[in-house]
Design a protein around this motif. Structure first.
Motif, PDB file in Angstrom:
ATOM      1  N   GLN A 190       0.831  -1.204   0.000  1.00 46.88           N
ATOM      2  CA  GLN A 190       0.000   0.000   0.000  1.00 46.88           C
ATOM      3  C   GLN A 190       0.868   1.257   0.000  1.00 46.88           C
ATOM      4  N   THR A 191       0.251   2.375  -0.396  1.00 46.48           N
ATOM      5  CA  THR A 191       1.020   3.616  -0.548  1.00 46.48           C
ATOM      6  C   THR A 191       1.202   4.341   0.786  1.00 46.48           C
ATOM      7  N   ILE A 192       2.113   5.277   0.771  1.00 44.63           N
ATOM      8  CA  ILE A 192       2.331   6.120   1.959  1.00 44.63           C
ATOM      9  C   ILE A 192       1.037   6.844   2.309  1.00 44.63           C
ATOM     10  N   ARG A 193       0.326   7.313   1.290  1.00 50.48           N
ATOM     11  CA  ARG A 193      -0.936   8.028   1.541  1.00 50.48           C
ATOM     12  C   ARG A 193      -1.917   7.143   2.293  1.00 50.48           C
ATOM     13  N   GLU A 194      -2.039   5.893   1.891  1.00 53.91           N
ATOM     14  CA  GLU A 194      -2.957   4.978   2.574  1.00 53.91           C
ATOM     15  C   GLU A 194      -2.504   4.718   4.016  1.00 53.91           C
ATOM     16  N   ALA A 195      -1.184   4.657   4.202  1.00 54.57           N
ATOM     17  CA  ALA A 195      -0.653   4.476   5.557  1.00 54.57           C
ATOM     18  C   ALA A 195      -0.975   5.679   6.435  1.00 54.57           C
ATOM     19  N   LEU A 196      -0.874   6.879   5.865  1.00 52.58           N
ATOM     20  CA  LEU A 196      -1.182   8.090   6.627  1.00 52.58           C
ATOM     21  C   LEU A 196      -2.659   8.142   7.014  1.00 52.58           C
ATOM     22  N   LEU A 197      -3.519   7.710   6.116  1.00 46.08           N
ATOM     23  CA  LEU A 197      -4.945   7.673   6.435  1.00 46.08           C
ATOM     24  C   LEU A 197      -5.218   6.693   7.578  1.00 46.08           C
ATOM     25  N   GLU A 198      -4.544   5.557   7.547  1.00 46.16           N
ATOM     26  CA  GLU A 198      -4.704   4.566   8.618  1.00 46.16           C
ATOM     27  C   GLU A 198      -4.208   5.117   9.956  1.00 46.16           C
ATOM     28  N   MET A 199      -3.080   5.797   9.929  1.00 46.49           N
ATOM     29  CA  MET A 199      -2.541   6.406  11.142  1.00 46.49           C
ATOM     30  C   MET A 199      -3.497   7.446  11.700  1.00 46.49           C
ATOM     31  N   SER A 200      -4.054   8.266  10.821  1.00 47.30           N
ATOM     32  CA  SER A 200      -4.976   9.315  11.239  1.00 47.30           C
ATOM     33  C   SER A 200      -6.244   8.728  11.854  1.00 47.30           C
ATOM     34  N   GLU A 201      -6.749   7.653  11.259  1.00 49.12           N
ATOM     35  CA  GLU A 201      -7.993   7.050  11.736  1.00 49.12           C
ATOM     36  C   GLU A 201      -7.812   6.356  13.082  1.00 49.12           C
ATOM     37  N   GLY A 210      -0.373   7.439  16.091  1.00 51.25           N
ATOM     38  CA  GLY A 210       0.842   8.063  15.595  1.00 51.25           C
ATOM     39  C   GLY A 210       1.755   7.074  14.903  1.00 51.25           C
ATOM     40  N   MET A 211       1.218   5.925  14.521  1.00 54.80           N
ATOM     41  CA  MET A 211       2.008   4.908  13.826  1.00 54.80           C
ATOM     42  C   MET A 211       1.058   3.920  13.163  1.00 54.80           C
ATOM     43  N   THR A 212       1.624   3.131  12.252  1.00 54.93           N
ATOM     44  CA  THR A 212       0.886   2.003  11.687  1.00 54.93           C
ATOM     45  C   THR A 212       1.858   0.850  11.497  1.00 54.93           C
ATOM     46  N   GLY A 213       1.346  -0.353  11.689  1.00 56.58           N
ATOM     47  CA  GLY A 213       2.152  -1.522  11.400  1.00 56.58           C
ATOM     48  C   GLY A 213       2.056  -1.839   9.922  1.00 56.58           C
ATOM     49  N   VAL A 262       6.098  -6.871   9.498  1.00 50.44           N
ATOM     50  CA  VAL A 262       7.450  -6.775   8.933  1.00 50.44           C
ATOM     51  C   VAL A 262       8.038  -5.384   9.093  1.00 50.44           C
ATOM     52  N   GLY A 263       7.203  -4.415   9.485  1.00 51.97           N
ATOM     53  CA  GLY A 263       7.717  -3.065   9.638  1.00 51.97           C
ATOM     54  C   GLY A 263       6.723  -2.167  10.356  1.00 51.97           C
ATOM     55  N   VAL A 264       7.177  -0.966  10.605  1.00 57.46           N
ATOM     56  CA  VAL A 264       6.334   0.035  11.237  1.00 57.46           C
ATOM     57  C   VAL A 264       6.614   1.382  10.595  1.00 57.46           C
ATOM     58  N   PHE A 265       5.588   2.223  10.524  1.00 60.33           N
ATOM     59  CA  PHE A 265       5.748   3.578   9.988  1.00 60.33           C
ATOM     60  C   PHE A 265       5.163   4.538  11.002  1.00 60.33           C
ATOM     61  N   ASP A 269       8.978   8.744  10.932  1.00 67.43           N
ATOM     62  CA  ASP A 269       9.293   8.312   9.569  1.00 67.43           C
ATOM     63  C   ASP A 269       8.704   9.267   8.540  1.00 67.43           C
ATOM     64  N   LEU A 270       7.509   9.787   8.826  1.00 71.16           N
ATOM     65  CA  LEU A 270       6.855  10.727   7.911  1.00 71.16           C
ATOM     66  C   LEU A 270       7.705  11.979   7.723  1.00 71.16           C
ATOM     67  N   ARG A 271       8.247  12.511   8.810  1.00 70.19           N
ATOM     68  CA  ARG A 271       9.098  13.700   8.695  1.00 70.19           C
ATOM     69  C   ARG A 271      10.342  13.401   7.857  1.00 70.19           C
ATOM     70  N   ARG A 272      10.858  12.189   8.009  1.00 75.66           N
ATOM     71  CA  ARG A 272      12.065  11.815   7.251  1.00 75.66           C
ATOM     72  C   ARG A 272      11.783  11.747   5.751  1.00 75.66           C
ATOM     73  N   ILE A 273      10.657  11.119   5.367  1.00 74.79           N
ATOM     74  CA  ILE A 273      10.393  10.973   3.927  1.00 74.79           C
ATOM     75  C   ILE A 273       9.979  12.292   3.292  1.00 74.79           C
ATOM     76  N   LEU A 274       9.395  13.181   4.075  1.00 76.82           N
ATOM     77  CA  LEU A 274       9.052  14.493   3.526  1.00 76.82           C
ATOM     78  C   LEU A 274      10.312  15.259   3.164  1.00 76.82           C
ATOM     79  N   ASP A 275      11.361  15.077   3.977  1.00 79.08           N
ATOM     80  CA  ASP A 275      12.645  15.709   3.653  1.00 79.08           C
ATOM     81  C   ASP A 275      13.216  15.130   2.363  1.00 79.08           C
TER      82      ASP A 275
END
Length: 321
Positions: A216-227, A231-234, A243-246, A250-256
């Protein structure tokens, strides 16, 4: 000339400290007999006392109850008007009075003796009516009160409190009463939460767990985190294993890095192999682990399958800190 507040306070504290120290001379066979009787009590310990002795008695009853000796306070005046019905066979009455001549308590003696209820009296006068009528007596005589008039119960009430604590702690140690036992009597306190509250008590579970697939995309992950609001999603693979966490970090890092949140798969920017714990952890141990690892959230897994999630705010809300 102004009044010397400090000098008066020093005198009071010195007198009361002396009174407490003098209690050591009262730790004799009578003390052992009282503790033995309390330890062998098959029912409840009913503490009673009038006036200031009553206030001390309430505290002693509370301390006994919280350290493994079933106890409660009964006002002697109320006892004469029906509350004696609270006392059953096998119970024990622990009566406090500085003078040992409390009329309200002495009025109860004939009924208690008729019902063969053991009476322990704690007074400052071994020759008092309460002491003579009791099965056991504990002397807590003090040399003088801190009150300059010798009228207000001060050093005597302090001595009674300390002797009550000595009895309660002695019984606690004899029984092998543990911190876990104490916590069971204090589930709402800090110690209770530390020793009793487990991770399943505070974690989100089932559909509340923030999870996205690795493709899934970063956008979908952000929506899941928001819902889900942690402040995170597996991030899980096709077999549902974590297998990971976001996280917000991590969001601040990828925006950079100016990553395209609409096209980039979360699996390419996630933190791989995140810290996880199992469901048998205590919440307090989870808190310590999070502090050690400098992380704000955790997933709870069973063979890498996510079964729960929580963050630092979840712990604080539950009173774990």
């Amino acid at each position: 000339m102004s009044f010397d507040y400090i000098k008066t306070a020093q005198r009071v504290i010195n007198i009361e400290a002396q009174a407490v120290n003098e209690l050591l001379s009262h730790l004799n066979a009578d003390f052992s007999a009282v503790c033995r009787q309390l330890a062998q009590c098959q029912g409840k310990v009913i503490v009673t006392g009038m006036g200031k002795s009553g206030h001390v008695g309430r505290k002693i009853a509370a301390t006994l109850a919280s350290t493994g000796t079933p106890a409660f306070f009964v006002h002697p005046g109320e006892a004469s008007h029906g509350d004696l019905g609270m006392i059953s066979a096998g119970d024990l009455v622990f009566a406090l009075s500085n003078s040992g001549e409390s009329g309200e308590i002495l009025a109860l003696y004939p009924v208690l003796q008729h019902r063969q209820i053991t009476i322990i009296a704690m007074t400052s006068n071994p020759g008092s009516a309460m002491a003579r009528g009791a099965n056991l007596h504990l002397n807590i005589n003090v040399r003088r009160e801190a009150c300059p008039l010798g009228l207000a119960p001060t050093a005597s009430t302090t001595a009674a409190l300390v002797m009550g604590d000595a009895i309660a702690v002695t019984l606690l140690e004899e029984r092998g009463f543990t911190a876990n036992d104490f916590a069971l009597s204090h589930p709402g306190g800090a110690l209770g939460k530390k020793l009793l509250l487990s991770v399943p008590d505070i974690m989100l579970s089932k559909d509340e767990i923030p999870l996205v697939g690795v493709e899934q995309t970063i956008r979908e992950a952000l929506l899941e985190m928001s819902e889900k609001g942690l402040g995170m999603t597996g991030v899980i693979d096709s077999e549902g294993r974590l297998v990971g966490v976001f996280t917000d970090g991590d969001l601040r890092r990828i925006l950079d890095l100016r990553a395209d949140i609409h096209e980039t798969a979360i699996g390419t920017v996630m933190t791989k192999d995140p810290y996880v714990i199992e469901a048998d952890w205590l919440a307090f141990d989870a808190l310590k682990f999070m502090k050690e690892k400098s992380i704000n959230g955790l997933f709870v897994t069973d063979q890498r399958i996510p079964i729960g999630a929580f963050n630092m705010h979840s712990l604080l809300q539950a009173g774990v800190y």
